[in-house]
Design an enzyme around this catalytic site. Structure first.
Site, mmCIF file in Angstrom:
data_model
loop_
_atom_site.group_PDB
_atom_site.id
_atom_site.type_symbol
_atom_site.label_atom_id
_atom_site.label_comp_id
_atom_site.label_asym_id
_atom_site.label_seq_id
_atom_site.Cartn_x
_atom_site.Cartn_y
_atom_site.Cartn_z
ATOM 1 N N PHE A 116 57.931 114.912 59.877
ATOM 2 C CA PHE A 116 56.471 114.871 59.730
ATOM 3 C C PHE A 116 56.027 114.154 58.460
ATOM 4 O O PHE A 116 54.896 113.674 58.384
ATOM 5 C CB PHE A 116 55.847 116.270 59.803
ATOM 6 C CG PHE A 116 56.471 117.299 58.904
ATOM 7 C CD1 PHE A 116 56.160 117.363 57.556
ATOM 8 C CD2 PHE A 116 57.362 118.225 59.430
ATOM 9 C CE1 PHE A 116 56.730 118.322 56.735
ATOM 10 C CE2 PHE A 116 57.938 119.195 58.612
ATOM 11 C CZ PHE A 116 57.622 119.241 57.262
ATOM 12 N N GLY A 155 54.505 110.398 58.509
ATOM 13 C CA GLY A 155 53.100 110.093 58.746
ATOM 14 C C GLY A 155 52.122 110.982 58.018
ATOM 15 O O GLY A 155 50.913 110.802 58.123
ATOM 16 N N HIS A 156 52.601 111.978 57.271
ATOM 17 C CA HIS A 156 51.701 112.948 56.632
ATOM 18 C C HIS A 156 52.104 113.168 55.186
ATOM 19 O O HIS A 156 52.731 114.172 54.884
ATOM 20 C CB HIS A 156 51.749 114.268 57.390
ATOM 21 C CG HIS A 156 50.556 115.133 57.182
ATOM 22 N ND1 HIS A 156 50.498 116.091 56.200
ATOM 23 C CD2 HIS A 156 49.376 115.198 57.818
ATOM 24 C CE1 HIS A 156 49.337 116.724 56.267
ATOM 25 N NE2 HIS A 156 48.649 116.190 57.250
ATOM 26 N N PHE A 157 51.797 112.433 54.298
ATOM 27 C CA PHE A 157 51.104 111.146 54.271
ATOM 28 C C PHE A 157 52.013 110.168 53.557
ATOM 29 O O PHE A 157 52.578 110.540 52.542
ATOM 30 C CB PHE A 157 49.772 111.248 53.525
ATOM 31 C CG PHE A 157 48.817 112.256 54.098
ATOM 32 C CD1 PHE A 157 48.109 111.975 55.265
ATOM 33 C CD2 PHE A 157 48.632 113.485 53.491
ATOM 34 C CE1 PHE A 157 47.206 112.888 55.786
ATOM 35 C CE2 PHE A 157 47.732 114.411 54.023
ATOM 36 C CZ PHE A 157 47.023 114.124 55.171
ATOM 37 N N VAL A 169 52.879 115.618 52.257
ATOM 38 C CA VAL A 169 52.345 116.984 52.265
ATOM 39 C C VAL A 169 52.688 117.609 53.615
ATOM 40 O O VAL A 169 52.454 117.004 54.659
ATOM 41 C CB VAL A 169 50.806 116.977 52.075
ATOM 42 C CG1 VAL A 169 50.247 118.397 52.166
ATOM 43 C CG2 VAL A 169 50.423 116.345 50.750
#
Length: 147
Positions: free
Chosen positions: A49, A52-54, A59
């Site tokens: 994750f 893409g985050h971020f 985070v």
């Protein structure tokens, strides 16, 4: 002196149906049967994750912190004799609050405490902390069904 794990990741996978990439509990620290669990998630930069985050500011998504709390609750519920071999489902999430970011290198301690149980439906208070500070908390309604 290293702390003894109540359940290892392999033993966790024997209890709950979650698998990679959506199994988040690394181990269980302690269980008070049918009442409360303390579990651990070590957050690493290798989590998918974070792609893409971020980008540039990794985070952990709040929804995944809540999912991690739910997985801790599933372990507690399914470790009981009454619900062994069943599956626990989220029936509702209330009063969710996010208080601080969770980033790579953090260790999340997850507390899930059953507050009410009637048949196969219950409620619980759940709190995620990093270094003793609350990063997320919510109330769950859960339903235990057949596998």
């Amino acid at each position: 002196m290293a702390m003894k794990k109540f359940l290892t990741e392999t033993e966790v996978m024997d209890l709950i149906p979650n698998r990679y990439p959506i199994i988040y509990i690394d181990y269980v620290d302690e269980i008070e049967s049918g009442k409360k669990i303390i579990a651990t998630k070590n957050v690493t930069i290798n989590e998918d994750f974070f792609q893409g985050h971020f980008p540039g500011n990794p985070v952990m998504p709040g929804a995944l912190i809540v999912e991690t709390l739910a997985q801790a609750g599933s372990i507690l519920i399914l470790k009981s004799e009454e619900f062994a071999g069943h599956t626990a489902y989220i029936g509702g999430i209330n009063k969710a609050k996010f208080r601080q970011k969770v980033v790579p290198g953090d260790t999340i301690k997850l507390s899930f405490e059953i507050t009410k149980m009637k048949g196969s439906v219950g409620t619980a208070d759940a709190i995620a902390t990093v270094e003793g500070k609350i990063c997320a908390q919510c109330e769950f309604t859960f339903i235990v069904g057949p596998k």
